[in-house]
Enzyme design. Structure first.
Site, PDB file in Angstrom:
ATOM      1  N   HIS A  69       0.808  -1.219   0.000  1.00  0.00           N
ATOM      2  CA  HIS A  69       0.000   0.000   0.000  1.00  0.00           C
ATOM      3  C   HIS A  69       0.847   1.278   0.000  1.00  0.00           C
ATOM      4  O   HIS A  69       0.286   2.377   0.045  1.00  0.00           O
ATOM      5  CB  HIS A  69      -0.938   0.032   1.207  1.00  0.00           C
ATOM      6  CG  HIS A  69      -1.955  -1.064   1.215  1.00  0.00           C
ATOM      7  ND1 HIS A  69      -2.783  -1.309   0.151  1.00  0.00           N
ATOM      8  CD2 HIS A  69      -2.270  -1.988   2.175  1.00  0.00           C
ATOM      9  CE1 HIS A  69      -3.578  -2.330   0.445  1.00  0.00           C
ATOM     10  NE2 HIS A  69      -3.275  -2.766   1.650  1.00  0.00           N
ATOM     11  N   ASP A  72      -3.527 -11.032  -1.538  1.00  0.00           N
ATOM     12  CA  ASP A  72      -3.971 -10.409  -0.297  1.00  0.00           C
ATOM     13  C   ASP A  72      -5.441 -10.024  -0.419  1.00  0.00           C
ATOM     14  O   ASP A  72      -5.932  -9.721  -1.511  1.00  0.00           O
ATOM     15  CB  ASP A  72      -3.118  -9.157  -0.052  1.00  0.00           C
ATOM     16  CG  ASP A  72      -3.246  -8.592   1.345  1.00  0.00           C
ATOM     17  OD1 ASP A  72      -4.298  -7.999   1.644  1.00  0.00           O
ATOM     18  OD2 ASP A  72      -2.296  -8.712   2.135  1.00  0.00           O
TER      19      ASP A  72
END
Length: 378
Positions: free
Chosen positions: A132, A168
């Site tokens: 991220h 994920d």
């Protein structure tokens, strides 16, 4: 041949005692594998530390300079920190942030070094996968995006055509952003839809721009997706993508926060999915990239009863060992049972599997998205 990158120094990347991101999960996985006898000192490689220049192959200089200021405990106005995605509940600042983040990046670059030097075909660095982190902004527990930096090294230093695979539960938004304009890396992410989950991105029609158009693939799945639908969508889409793209190497992030006992997401996967995913990806690497594979960690926030077992399955898969069954090693249970805030379930399988309502409608919705993505890669 496989190598496992680990050092206790990697555990110092830490946001505080009450933050959900806890790198103790990497040590627990390592200790579990040692207790099984499948991981030995000969398998383990101590990671190097990334340089500032390597970090700035992806991240903007002003962002890196700010992280260095914070590490030296220089006072920075809150408004400026928040502009860079810092001083939030998700990504608070901590002392020596720059140095400890460099270690995570260095571990992933060590994986690159090992595979590209032909010392091993497969390198595993479970401390990484901080997907991220954006070029000029932190987010979602991630300061520096080690995945993107490793991919950039493969492109710049080795002229590799990279397939990035992200399983994920959260969309791999930072890596997608890094290469959204590039045709040297195809980013593939299968995740829970962003309608209800951070970071809110990863729609099936996010496909890249300019030279990168067609080099992003996203499979957003419905909440409460279970094993059968997840594996079906992953298998069909990933095979279509890899046949179309024909990469030189695979970099994969194996977040295990899609497990039904994870506290932060809404997928309903069991340990079966986390046995299956690394075996599928390894088989694709054997078939398409001459076995070259770099494996990183990612998310996973139930550190007592999910992450160590799920990540241990990665090592069993890449070593071509059958999935472990039965009871966990007694040495591991004794090492951690007194530290856990919940009872450690002492078996490799899951203690319970939830009953999911609307399974058929969830599966049908996922098939609609899958077919749209498959049409992009005919």
């Amino acid at each position: 041949m496989c190598k496992y990158i680990y050092s206790d120094d990697l555990l110092q990347y830490r946001f505080g005692n009450h933050h959900p991101f806890n790198q103790m999960r990497v040590k627990m996985t390592t200790d579990l594998l040692r207790a099984t006898g499948t991981l030995t000192s000969d398998d383990i490689v101590i990671p190097r530390i990334a340089t500032d220049n390597e970090i700035m192959s992806i991240h903007r200089r002003d962002y890196v300079q700010l992280i260095k200021q914070i590490s030296k405990e220089v006072t920075v106005p809150t408004e400026r920190l928040q502009k860079y995605g810092l001083s939030t509940d998700d990504t608070p600042t901590f002392a020596e942030m720059h140095e400890y983040s460099k270690r995570i990046v260095g571990a992933s670059l060590t994986a690159v070094d090992l595979v590209m030097s032909k010392e091993t075909n497969i390198a595993v660095s479970l401390a990484g996968g901080l997907h991220h982190g954006f070029t000029g902004r932190a987010g979602g527990f991630c300061i520096y995006n080690d995945s993107s930096i490793a991919i950039q090294s493969l492109i710049n230093n080795y002229n590799q055509r990279v397939l990035y695979i992200d399983t994920d539960a959260h969309h791999g938004d930072g890596v997608q952003e890094s290469f959204y304009h590039s045709n040297q890396c195809l980013t593939y992410s299968i995740h829970e839809t962003g309608r209800y989950l951070f970071p809110g991105t990863g729609r099936f029609d996010e496909r890249g721009i300019e030279e990168g158009f067609g080099y992003a693939a996203n499979i957003p799945l419905e909440p409460f997706t279970s094993d059968e639908s997840f594996i079906h969508c992953l298998n069909l889409s990933l095979r279509r993508v890899i046949e179309s793209y024909k990469p030189d190497i695979i970099v994969s992030v194996h977040g295990v926060d899609g497990h039904h006992h994870d506290p932060l997401t809404h997928l309903s996967l069991s340990m079966f999915s986390f046995q299956s995913v690394p075996r599928l990806i390894k088989s694709l690497a054997d078939e398409y990239t001459d076995g070259q594979l770099i494996i990183l960690g990612g998310g996973g926030y139930n550190i007592w009863n999910v992450v160590p077992k799920a990540w241990a399955h990665i090592w069993y898969a890449v070593k071509d060992l059958p999935p472990p069954t039965g009871r966990l090693p007694e040495a591991f249970i004794k090492q951690y049972e007194h530290k856990s805030k919940e009872n450690i379930f002492p078996y490799w399988h899951d203690p319970t599997c939830p009953f999911i309502l609307r399974t058929d409608s969830i599966t049908e919705s996922n098939k609609i998205i899958l077919n749209r993505v498959l049409n992009y890669f005919k």
